[in-house]
Enzyme design. Structure first.
Site, mmCIF file in Angstrom:
data_model
loop_
_atom_site.group_PDB
_atom_site.id
_atom_site.type_symbol
_atom_site.label_atom_id
_atom_site.label_comp_id
_atom_site.label_asym_id
_atom_site.label_seq_id
_atom_site.Cartn_x
_atom_site.Cartn_y
_atom_site.Cartn_z
ATOM 1 N N HIS A 182 -36.193 68.347 -51.597
ATOM 2 C CA HIS A 182 -35.482 67.435 -51.635
ATOM 3 C C HIS A 182 -35.488 67.291 -50.902
ATOM 4 C CE1 HIS A 182 -32.129 64.862 -52.525
ATOM 5 N NE2 HIS A 182 -33.008 63.822 -52.791
ATOM 6 N N ASP A 204 -52.480 59.368 -54.976
ATOM 7 C CA ASP A 204 -51.944 58.471 -56.454
ATOM 8 C C ASP A 204 -52.866 58.332 -57.540
ATOM 9 O OD1 ASP A 204 -48.888 57.153 -55.571
ATOM 10 O OD2 ASP A 204 -50.447 56.300 -56.696
ATOM 11 N N LYS A 240 -42.466 63.444 -64.512
ATOM 12 C CA LYS A 240 -43.165 64.414 -63.536
ATOM 13 C C LYS A 240 -43.220 65.778 -64.312
ATOM 14 C CE LYS A 240 -39.111 63.149 -60.310
ATOM 15 N NZ LYS A 240 -39.599 62.976 -58.945
#
EC number: 4.2.1.17
Length: 719
Positions: A452, A345, A409
């Site tokens: 997903h 992150d 993204k």
């Protein structure tokens, strides 16, 4: 050799002791299919004629003792009349009874799973010895039926009414220590000592050290409890079982208890007839059809997933981009299954949040004694939090789980593609954004897929693996293999806005919005849909998902399918969101949330919600009965499922139904949307579509429904 078959053999060991071994040639497990039942009958006949047998052990050559009856064969019987089902069950039980009546002691050596018919096979023996790695149980109620090979008759006589009712009604498999405590088995030994222990028990019976005939006689006679004790036992058991499962939704446990209550005061032969009648009653319920179908669909989905993994690359290390709750959940799931994973992150506080999520989930495992503190530490060490890409060079697959924004993204995916090896797979955890569109910025779009996960990751079994226009079969295969390694059930779908699950879910929310616009009460709608079988109604569900997430997803879906997902009015969900009501995440959505004594959010209807909803409700409020609410909600949901089949987003009804059950909690006892349409009846369903077509395109019958109704077809052919 006393009997030789390709499913069962009976050989003579030393000292007059025979070994009946279940050994289904060419099969991975033993099960009671038609051929095994035939050979069991023949083997019993051979034993009845043998004059040199003093005792017998029952063994298995497989890792599983006996997995139960062959469910695929069961389905063909369930379509027969109840009387025919009864006769079929009574005939099979005749063989089990003859085995039980053989004039010598019998001991089951349970080396692996003895489930359903496998457990019932052990119960016709006088004694049961269990390996320390085995399990035993009667899971039939999970399929909408209950034990039919004498299980409901013998268990109350072996372990008592209360224990038998719980064992059968819950369907829970018992570990060795649990089975021993219940009295379901007589001894637990190391796997390697199992046959020797079984033989020793038989020898003790032959020598007269154990009264095996008294053990058998107990199973032939009525249960030894007076009427008052029986009444108390059944009352207590019913209260406990019905608190866990609604008998209207899951009738099998109730039918099982009712059946046991009818036969506990009868001898074995009469009791077996009562059991057969109860079994037939359960087998003819729509829930049995749905739950057996669900079991078969589960097998189908797993087989299809296995086929998809043929060209999978090895995965030695994974990475997840984006920490927080979702990233932490993905990292936890990988690490808990033994896979090293990097969690990256740009903010250290997000990494702390992700590691905190993983630690919290592992801590709960330790609390439940499913993991030791040392194992928790070892699992956590597989997660490497980082603020940079330094270790990404050898990563085999990267799961992108950043904010649901295409620009973000695109930037992240383009950046990471330049830092990983050429054959590394990139997978996006997007819930709605087109995979084909996200791939447009990549140099190697063939290595890019959708993956997903559903929230919370550790609880939700489904993973949608999304094939973009340029995704290679190797990329799909590797991602499916990763999902399986992480303990998930992958379903491969083709790309479109929302993919499969969210594409179907948003018309359902749209139907809810329209009902509220026309005057329905959201609390009433929730109660109706929960009574129908959903774990939560649509208002509660959108509160849990988050109204901000719902509004964003609805905008994506409206752009993709404007003809039926772009309303010409502002609905309740968007209006509440615009008034900063986000659901559970900020304590107010449709409901108001306050923490209970255990720290869990507790919902209450909020006057402020009703005040806001006046702005989005028509002045001429309508009243809706329960069935109208069900029909309107389910038509929108089921129609979109069928359109996904029409558009080849999902390949089979089996995959569509399993995805809806695992992904959004479609009522399992209804079998999934395609099974539900079959049970409503195609003609009836088409008539409902025509009745509500004036409400908009979402309610109009898909062409596939029209064609199937005209041809007299169903999604699941009758066996």
């Amino acid at each position: 050799m006393i009997y030789q078959g390709n499913r069962i053999t009976v050989s003579l060991l030393d000292d007059g002791i025979a070994n009946m071994q279940f050994n289904a040639e060419g099969e991975s497990v033993n099960k009671f299919d038609a051929e095994t039942n035939k050979q069991f009958d023949e083997a019993v006949s051979a034993l009845e004629k043998a004059d040199n047998v003093k005792g017998l052990i029952v063994t298995s050559s497989k890792g599983v003792f006996i997995a139960g009856a062959d469910i695929t064969e069961f389905v063909s019987h369930f379509n027969k009349e109840a009387a025919e089902i009864e006769k079929w069950i009574v005939d099979i039980n005749g063989v089990f009874n003859r085995f039980e009546d053989l004039p010598f002691p019998k001991v089951a050596a349970i080396n692996g799973a003895a489930l359903g018919g496998g457990c019932e096979m052990t119960l016709v023996c006088e004694y049961r010895v269990m390996g320390d790695k085995a399990q035993i149980g009667l899971p039939e109620t999970q399929l909408g039926i209950f034990p039919g090979f004498g299980g409901s008759v013998r268990t109350p006589r072996v372990i008592g009414i209360d224990n038998a009712v719980e064992l059968i009604a819950t369907g829970k498999a018992q570990k060795p220590a649990e089975a021993l405590k219940l009295g379901l088995v007589d001894a637990v030994v190391a796997q390697d000592d199992l046959q020797e222990a079984a033989v020793d028990l038989v020898k003790k019976c032959i020598a007269g050290d154990l009264d095996w005939q008294a053990k058998r006689e107990e199973k032939l006679q009525p249960v030894k409890l007076n009427q008052l004790e029986q009444t108390m036992a059944f009352s207590t058991a019913k209260a406990a079982i019905f608190a866990k499962a609604n008998p209207k939704q899951y009738p099998a446990p109730a039918i099982a208890i009712e059946t046991i209550e009818k036969h506990v005061n009868l001898g074995r032969d009469e009791a077996i007839k009562v059991e057969a009648a109860g079994f037939a009653k359960a087998a003819k319920t729509p829930q049995a059809e749905s739950l057996v179908g669900l079991f078969l669909n589960d097998q189908t989905v797993k087989k299809l997933a296995k086929q998809h993994t043929k060209n999978a690359h090895d995965i030695n290390e994974a990475a997840v981009l984006g920490a927080g709750i979702m990233g932490g959940g993905i990292a936890y799931q990988a690490a808990s299954k033994g896979l090293p994973i990097i969690m990256k992150d740009i903010k250290s506080e997000q990494l702390d949040l992700g590691m905190g999520e993983a630690s919290k989930l592992l801590g709960k495992m330790v609390e439940r004694k499913k993991m030791t503190p040392a194992q928790m530490g070892e699992t956590l060490s597989r997660i490497r939090p980082t603020l940079n890409y330094g270790d990404f060079g050898e990563t085999d697959i990267v799961i992108e789980a950043v904010v649901e924004n295409p620009k973000v993204k695109h930037a992240v995916l383009k950046e990471v593609e330049g830092l990983v090896k050429d054959n590394a797979i990139l997978a996006s955890n997007t819930s709605t954004i087109s995979i084909t569109y996200l791939a447009t910025v990549l140099e190697r779009p063939e290595n890019f897929v959708g993956m997903h996960f559903f929230n919370p990751v550790h609880r939700m079994p489904l993973v949608e693996v999304i094939r973009g226009e340029k995704s290679s079969e190797e990329a799909i295969a590797t991602t499916v293999a990763l999902a399986q390694r992480m303990g998930k059930v992958p379903v491969v779908v083709n790309d479109c806005p929302g993919f499969l699950v969210n594409r179907v879910l948003f018309p359902y929310f749209g139907a809810f919005d329209l009902l509220l616009k026309q005057g329905a009460d959201f609390v009433h709608v929730d109660k109706v849909m929960e009574k129908f079988g959903w774990p939560m109604g649509p208002a509660y569900l959108i509160d849990v998902v988050g109204l901000d997430t719902g509004v964003h997803g609805a905008e994506v879906m409206a752009e993709g399918f404007p003809d039926r997902m772009k309303p010409d009015y502002k609905g309740a969900i968007k209006h509440l969101f615009e008034n900063n009501r986000l659901g559970q995440k900020n304590g107010v959505g449709f409901y108001k949330y306050e923490k209970d004594s255990r720290g869990k959010p507790k919902k209450t209807a909020d006057d402020a919600t009703y005040a806001l909803l006046k702005d989005t409700t028509d002045t001429d409020n309508q009243q809706f009965d329960d069935q109208t609410i069900i029909d309107r909600m389910m038509l929108a949901f089921c129609n979109e499922t069928v359109r996904c089949l029409e558009d080849n987003i999902v390949a089979t009804p089996s995959e569509a139904d399993m995805a809806m059950i695992m992904g959004v909690g479609f009522p399992a006892f209804r079998g999934g949307p395609c099974r539900y349409i079959d049970q409503v009846g195609l003609d009836n369903y088409l008539a409902l579509c025509e009745k509500y077509a004036h409400l908009g395109k979402a309610y109009e019958a898909p062409q596939k429904i029209r064609d199937m109704a005209a041809a007299g077809e169903t999604f699941y052919p009758k066996a």
